[in-house]
Design a protein around this motif. Sequence first.
Motif, mmCIF file in Angstrom:
data_model
loop_
_atom_site.group_PDB
_atom_site.id
_atom_site.type_symbol
_atom_site.label_atom_id
_atom_site.label_comp_id
_atom_site.label_asym_id
_atom_site.label_seq_id
_atom_site.Cartn_x
_atom_site.Cartn_y
_atom_site.Cartn_z
ATOM 1 N N LEU A 29 -9.141 3.358 -3.384
ATOM 2 C CA LEU A 29 -8.115 3.115 -2.369
ATOM 3 C C LEU A 29 -7.761 4.463 -1.754
ATOM 4 N N ASN A 30 -7.993 4.610 -0.456
ATOM 5 C CA ASN A 30 -7.708 5.887 0.179
ATOM 6 C C ASN A 30 -7.082 5.679 1.543
ATOM 7 N N TRP A 31 -6.463 6.719 2.055
ATOM 8 C CA TRP A 31 -5.700 6.626 3.298
ATOM 9 C C TRP A 31 -5.658 8.001 3.947
ATOM 10 N N ASP A 32 -5.182 8.057 5.180
ATOM 11 C CA ASP A 32 -5.080 9.326 5.886
ATOM 12 C C ASP A 32 -3.974 10.192 5.285
ATOM 13 N N VAL A 33 -4.157 11.487 5.388
ATOM 14 C CA VAL A 33 -3.176 12.434 4.857
ATOM 15 C C VAL A 33 -1.880 12.362 5.663
ATOM 16 N N SER A 34 -0.748 12.407 4.977
ATOM 17 C CA SER A 34 0.557 12.474 5.639
ATOM 18 C C SER A 34 0.983 13.936 5.771
ATOM 19 N N TYR A 35 1.735 14.222 6.819
ATOM 20 C CA TYR A 35 2.193 15.587 7.066
ATOM 21 C C TYR A 35 3.715 15.615 7.138
ATOM 22 N N ASP B 271 5.955 19.571 0.207
ATOM 23 C CA ASP B 271 4.887 18.880 -0.509
ATOM 24 C C ASP B 271 5.117 17.374 -0.452
ATOM 25 N N ILE B 272 4.019 16.619 -0.384
ATOM 26 C CA ILE B 272 4.088 15.165 -0.282
ATOM 27 C C ILE B 272 3.318 14.539 -1.433
ATOM 28 N N THR B 273 3.913 13.533 -2.052
ATOM 29 C CA THR B 273 3.222 12.723 -3.044
ATOM 30 C C THR B 273 3.263 11.261 -2.601
ATOM 31 N N TYR B 274 2.406 10.461 -3.211
ATOM 32 C CA TYR B 274 2.284 9.069 -2.797
ATOM 33 C C TYR B 274 2.495 8.129 -3.979
ATOM 34 N N THR B 275 3.023 6.953 -3.671
ATOM 35 C CA THR B 275 3.098 5.856 -4.621
ATOM 36 C C THR B 275 2.204 4.738 -4.102
ATOM 37 N N VAL B 276 1.270 4.309 -4.934
ATOM 38 C CA VAL B 276 0.285 3.310 -4.528
ATOM 39 C C VAL B 276 0.450 2.072 -5.393
ATOM 40 N N GLU B 277 0.454 0.906 -4.737
ATOM 41 C CA GLU B 277 0.579 -0.351 -5.456
ATOM 42 C C GLU B 277 -0.480 -1.339 -4.968
ATOM 43 N N LEU B 278 -1.024 -2.100 -5.904
ATOM 44 C CA LEU B 278 -1.986 -3.155 -5.605
ATOM 45 C C LEU B 278 -1.458 -4.444 -6.210
ATOM 46 N N ALA B 279 -1.364 -5.505 -5.389
ATOM 47 C CA ALA B 279 -0.762 -6.757 -5.850
ATOM 48 C C ALA B 279 -1.576 -7.947 -5.351
ATOM 49 N N THR B 280 -1.287 -9.092 -5.946
ATOM 50 C CA THR B 280 -1.958 -10.321 -5.530
ATOM 51 C C THR B 280 -1.145 -11.087 -4.492
ATOM 52 N N ASP B 281 0.054 -10.605 -4.148
ATOM 53 C CA ASP B 281 0.897 -11.269 -3.166
ATOM 54 C C ASP B 281 1.525 -10.228 -2.247
ATOM 55 N N TYR B 282 1.846 -10.628 -1.016
ATOM 56 C CA TYR B 282 2.354 -9.677 -0.028
ATOM 57 C C TYR B 282 3.791 -9.243 -0.317
ATOM 58 N N GLN B 283 4.499 -9.959 -1.199
ATOM 59 C CA GLN B 283 5.846 -9.558 -1.581
ATOM 60 C C GLN B 283 5.831 -8.608 -2.782
ATOM 61 N N PHE B 284 4.652 -8.344 -3.329
ATOM 62 C CA PHE B 284 4.441 -7.411 -4.438
ATOM 63 C C PHE B 284 5.283 -7.783 -5.659
ATOM 64 N N GLN B 285 5.311 -9.094 -5.939
ATOM 65 C CA GLN B 285 5.966 -9.556 -7.158
ATOM 66 C C GLN B 285 5.013 -9.530 -8.348
ATOM 67 N N GLU C 102 2.203 6.477 -9.414
ATOM 68 C CA GLU C 102 3.199 7.303 -8.732
ATOM 69 C C GLU C 102 2.811 8.773 -8.798
ATOM 70 N N GLY C 103 3.413 9.559 -7.912
ATOM 71 C CA GLY C 103 3.203 11.004 -7.933
ATOM 72 C C GLY C 103 1.790 11.418 -7.590
ATOM 73 N N VAL C 104 1.100 10.632 -6.783
ATOM 74 C CA VAL C 104 -0.285 10.948 -6.404
ATOM 75 C C VAL C 104 -0.270 12.086 -5.386
ATOM 76 N N ASP D 192 8.422 13.108 0.319
ATOM 77 C CA ASP D 192 8.387 14.568 0.361
ATOM 78 C C ASP D 192 9.289 15.144 -0.731
ATOM 79 N N SER D 193 9.345 16.469 -0.804
ATOM 80 C CA SER D 193 10.103 17.135 -1.871
ATOM 81 C C SER D 193 11.598 16.847 -1.792
ATOM 82 N N SER D 194 12.088 16.509 -0.594
ATOM 83 C CA SER D 194 13.516 16.204 -0.423
ATOM 84 C C SER D 194 13.848 14.763 -0.781
#
Length: 252
Positions: A151-157, A163-177, A184-186, A209-211
């Motif tokens: 799972l990959n995506w474009d870099v955020s600026y 510094d930027i970190t990412y949280t990635v989730e994969l679910a079987t439903d669009y409500q992410f239940q 986390e912290g990718v 971001d760091s803030s």
Amino acid sequence: MGNSLLKTERKKHFIVRPFPERDEELEDIFRTYDFELMVYFSNYITFHGTMEGEAEKLRKVLSYCKRSKEIHVIYLTGPEVGDVATTGKTLLVRGAENLCCQYGKMYQIPVKIVRIPYLYSGVYKEDYFYKMFAAIRSGELVEIQDNALNLNWDVSYDFDAEDITYTVELATDYQFQNVIFRQEGVAVPEVQTSVPAAGQYFVRVRATDSSGKTQDAFDYYTTDNGKNYGMKCFYVTAEWKDLYCSNSLYRR
């Protein structure tokens, strides 16, 4: 610089280094030496080159190069950008190239991007071409598998250069239940997990971001109730190699 096993017999003004594991080592290199030319060997110059950490490592090198406008940078990368089909890897390669271009424009760094054919490793036995040529020589069949979902995506600026970190989730439903994968912290725009069973899946990425400020992806999934932002839908068929997105490929 870069993750390279290249060696040289030249004794004069040519040094090849693996990428430092610690930021302090990288800083020491730039503080110790006065560079005229920096050649960065991308992870994408091999067929199955790892994509982990490419953008962040490249950003660190460029951030040091911007301190001296006299350093010329050559970024050696693979041929993926020229592919007709858009894939996750081509998006990552374009993102790395765009990063070079943006640093060049913003800080007047002389940057050249050189796309070259894939390199062949005669040492690394897991190299795609090494296996292929070995099979040809022996007359045997070789099976090369990659039973993993990237799972990959474009870099955020961040405009404040935080510094930027990412949280990635994969679910079987669009409500992410029913979340089946979460990380986390990718630090780099890619994660890897095992290929799930055939079915419909949803992925979403949140940048922080760091803030502590967050930003979800701009993609959305449409239902009868309207648009659900920050996610992407895709399908895994019975033959797991066939992945279909509901519209464009997932990106930030």
